[in-house]
Write a protein that holds these residues in place. Sequence first.
Motif, mmCIF file in Angstrom:
data_model
loop_
_atom_site.group_PDB
_atom_site.id
_atom_site.type_symbol
_atom_site.label_atom_id
_atom_site.label_comp_id
_atom_site.label_asym_id
_atom_site.label_seq_id
_atom_site.Cartn_x
_atom_site.Cartn_y
_atom_site.Cartn_z
ATOM 1 N N ALA A 65 0.660 -1.186 -0.091
ATOM 2 C CA ALA A 65 -0.012 -0.140 0.026
ATOM 3 C C ALA A 65 0.759 1.167 0.094
ATOM 4 C CB ALA A 65 -1.009 -0.135 1.184
ATOM 5 N N GLY A 66 1.872 1.205 0.773
ATOM 6 C CA GLY A 66 2.598 2.521 1.018
ATOM 7 C C GLY A 66 3.545 2.841 -0.497
ATOM 8 N N ASP A 67 3.442 1.704 -1.451
ATOM 9 C CA ASP A 67 4.303 2.051 -2.520
ATOM 10 C C ASP A 67 3.389 2.795 -3.827
ATOM 11 O OD1 ASP A 67 6.454 0.320 -1.792
ATOM 12 O OD2 ASP A 67 5.330 -1.541 -2.397
ATOM 13 N N ILE A 68 2.047 2.904 -3.563
ATOM 14 C CA ILE A 68 1.133 3.440 -4.446
ATOM 15 C C ILE A 68 0.154 4.572 -3.872
ATOM 16 C CG2 ILE A 68 0.719 1.239 -5.692
ATOM 17 C CD1 ILE A 68 -2.188 1.196 -4.387
ATOM 18 N N ALA A 69 0.604 5.048 -2.623
ATOM 19 C CA ALA A 69 -0.360 6.032 -1.953
ATOM 20 C C ALA A 69 0.360 7.227 -2.221
ATOM 21 C CB ALA A 69 -0.251 5.727 -0.367
ATOM 22 N N ASP A 70 -0.561 8.327 -2.505
ATOM 23 C CA ASP A 70 -0.115 9.708 -2.754
ATOM 24 C C ASP A 70 -0.507 10.487 -1.555
ATOM 25 O OD1 ASP A 70 0.385 12.299 -3.263
ATOM 26 O OD2 ASP A 70 -0.615 12.171 -5.527
ATOM 27 N N LYS A 71 0.378 10.460 -0.459
ATOM 28 C CA LYS A 71 -0.039 11.252 0.814
ATOM 29 C C LYS A 71 -0.265 12.789 0.645
ATOM 30 C CE LYS A 71 2.545 7.806 3.561
ATOM 31 N NZ LYS A 71 3.605 7.430 4.545
ATOM 32 N N ASN A 72 -0.035 13.170 -0.538
ATOM 33 C CA ASN A 72 -0.220 14.685 -0.938
ATOM 34 C C ASN A 72 -1.838 14.727 -1.455
ATOM 35 O OD1 ASN A 72 2.226 15.691 0.077
ATOM 36 N ND2 ASN A 72 3.141 15.245 -1.644
ATOM 37 N N SER A 73 -2.295 13.696 -1.723
ATOM 38 C CA SER A 73 -3.665 13.764 -2.465
ATOM 39 C C SER A 73 -4.812 13.284 -1.403
ATOM 40 C CB SER A 73 -3.778 12.612 -3.646
ATOM 41 O OG SER A 73 -4.854 12.747 -4.359
ATOM 42 N N LEU A 74 -5.384 14.344 -0.639
ATOM 43 C CA LEU A 74 -6.421 14.187 0.206
ATOM 44 C C LEU A 74 -7.680 14.661 -0.005
ATOM 45 C CD1 LEU A 74 -3.925 15.479 3.117
ATOM 46 C CD2 LEU A 74 -4.320 12.992 2.368
ATOM 47 N N CYS A 75 -8.514 13.710 0.698
ATOM 48 C CA CYS A 75 -10.110 14.256 0.439
ATOM 49 C C CYS A 75 -10.263 15.367 1.533
ATOM 50 C CB CYS A 75 -10.940 13.134 0.958
ATOM 51 S SG CYS A 75 -12.681 13.752 1.000
ATOM 52 N N ARG A 76 -10.882 16.567 0.898
ATOM 53 C CA ARG A 76 -10.895 17.798 1.585
ATOM 54 C C ARG A 76 -12.031 17.634 2.875
ATOM 55 N NH1 ARG A 76 -12.512 21.521 -3.528
ATOM 56 N NH2 ARG A 76 -13.979 19.817 -3.476
ATOM 57 N N TRP A 77 -12.887 16.688 2.928
ATOM 58 C CA TRP A 77 -13.879 16.576 4.066
ATOM 59 C C TRP A 77 -13.817 15.196 4.853
ATOM 60 C CZ3 TRP A 77 -16.728 12.688 1.903
ATOM 61 C CH2 TRP A 77 -16.605 12.657 0.348
ATOM 62 N N ASN A 78 -12.877 14.346 4.490
ATOM 63 C CA ASN A 78 -12.919 13.029 5.144
ATOM 64 C C ASN A 78 -11.559 12.638 5.230
ATOM 65 O OD1 ASN A 78 -12.998 9.902 4.782
ATOM 66 N ND2 ASN A 78 -14.945 10.293 5.750
ATOM 67 N N THR A 79 -11.227 12.101 6.315
ATOM 68 C CA THR A 79 -9.672 11.474 6.586
ATOM 69 C C THR A 79 -9.634 10.130 6.322
ATOM 70 O OG1 THR A 79 -10.058 11.110 9.104
ATOM 71 C CG2 THR A 79 -9.583 13.476 8.383
ATOM 72 N N ASP A 80 -10.386 9.411 5.940
ATOM 73 C CA ASP A 80 -10.239 7.895 5.788
ATOM 74 C C ASP A 80 -9.220 7.347 4.562
ATOM 75 O OD1 ASP A 80 -12.486 7.459 7.322
ATOM 76 O OD2 ASP A 80 -14.013 7.089 5.870
ATOM 77 N N MET A 81 -8.943 8.423 3.619
ATOM 78 C CA MET A 81 -8.055 7.417 2.538
ATOM 79 C C MET A 81 -7.199 8.583 1.919
ATOM 80 S SD MET A 81 -10.380 4.957 1.863
ATOM 81 C CE MET A 81 -10.353 4.514 0.079
ATOM 82 N N TYR A 82 -5.991 8.004 1.450
ATOM 83 C CA TYR A 82 -5.080 8.603 0.455
ATOM 84 C C TYR A 82 -5.465 8.492 -0.985
ATOM 85 C CZ TYR A 82 -1.841 9.183 4.443
ATOM 86 O OH TYR A 82 -1.252 9.578 5.883
ATOM 87 N N GLY A 83 -5.074 9.380 -1.877
ATOM 88 C CA GLY A 83 -5.148 9.092 -3.301
ATOM 89 C C GLY A 83 -4.195 8.024 -3.759
ATOM 90 N N VAL A 84 -4.587 7.544 -4.763
ATOM 91 C CA VAL A 84 -3.682 6.286 -5.443
ATOM 92 C C VAL A 84 -2.864 6.935 -6.719
ATOM 93 C CG1 VAL A 84 -3.509 4.283 -6.680
ATOM 94 C CG2 VAL A 84 -4.906 4.385 -4.857
#
Length: 454
Positions: free
Chosen positions: A164-183
Amino acid sequence: MKLLRQIATSNRAIIFSITLGAMLAPLCATPAVAQLASTPPMGWNSWDSYGTTVRENEVKANADTMAAKLKSFGWQYIVVDIQWYEPNAQAHGYRSNAKLSMDDHGRLIPAVNRFPSAKDGQGFKPLADYVHNKGLKFGIHILRGIPRQAVVENYPIFGTSIHAGDIADKNSLCRWNTDMYGVDMTKPGGQAYYDSIVAQYAKWGVDFIKADDMSSPYHKTEIEGLHKAILHSGRPIVLSLSPGPAPLTEAASLRDNAQMWRIEDDLWDNWRSVKNMNTRIEAWSKRVEPGHWPDADMLPLGHIGLRAERGNDRLSQLTHDEQRTLLTLWSIARSPLMFGGDLPTLDPFTTTLLTNGAVLSANQHSTGNHIAYSKGDLRVWTAHATGANHRKYIAAFNLGDTPVDTHLRWQQIGWKGAAGAIEELWTNKKVPGSAGLKIQLAPHASSIYSVNAP
């Protein structure tokens, strides 16, 4: 003889080409995604009533009521909205950084305390089976990306050696929910992750995916990745993109990848939201076609707010005129119809809205829908009834705060005239119209007519 041999050789080449094409066509054909949702989808979504908190027994109860009272009118989807994987979800918002239910590959699974039939790794399969056995279709909401929790624990992506850490874009965030990182779809494993979650949904029997945090702002590569994953799954799954407003500049991309896309942010039960939706609907009206439906959002009608994200337990605060106007506009513009109220506690007035087959037919079976006349607060739409000789629709709307009383001549909407009686579809009343149509509308009110016209 030379000419005959050339003709024979040419014919054999043509026959070989046709035969080879017929043999290869099934191998080369792209799945007919555009044929999904050939008419605007009609269904129920848990959001307006239950927010993040809906439970299995409540989903079943809504499915039971739809099957008994609404299925015969075309209603068919039962959709579980956001955070079905959050064991401790609460009304009026999201819990920040909540612990989510997921499997060993970072794929979200239903919270068993809320969906007991999901135990032992069964996921939504038992609930989907229940819905399917009612003759209905089953849908779920998902959020864009990969769970942050899966990234922290660095789960392996199903079927790969990538994590999971290989594909996550930690700068791509939902503006209103903290569940996910973008891919990051440029990374090896990005597509494999989307393939893995949709394969899971297909195994469960999901027919409809509402994908959120996708289209405003527009995340093109993840939209394309999700679309590809649906194709790879082999299951016909309708894809709906949220939230709005989806950008008109991406209309071609939306059409290529989805069957529905939201054209505005969340709609709630106030007149300002409904009135403002007219502008969005008008802008998207030329983009409506079978399999591709600009979505004006759910219908906040009936009994809503039981445990919602917004507002408390209530009947819709729209007036009866405003509710008819909402459904008339959604119908003449051919928006998907996703009801947000609680079906087991459906009130008589809302039932009349959802079971008016003539109005719903305008939504499901019409073409050429467009605004034919606009003056001040008056808007008039027209459309052709599919398969009916010379049958047309007229829908008139008063968007203002004062009454409208006018005589609309047929020439003003581009018609030569009308023959025979005109029927107003909400009241089932016949009205005269030899030289035109008399329109009398209270503030925020509407009428929709079936007309025999050349």
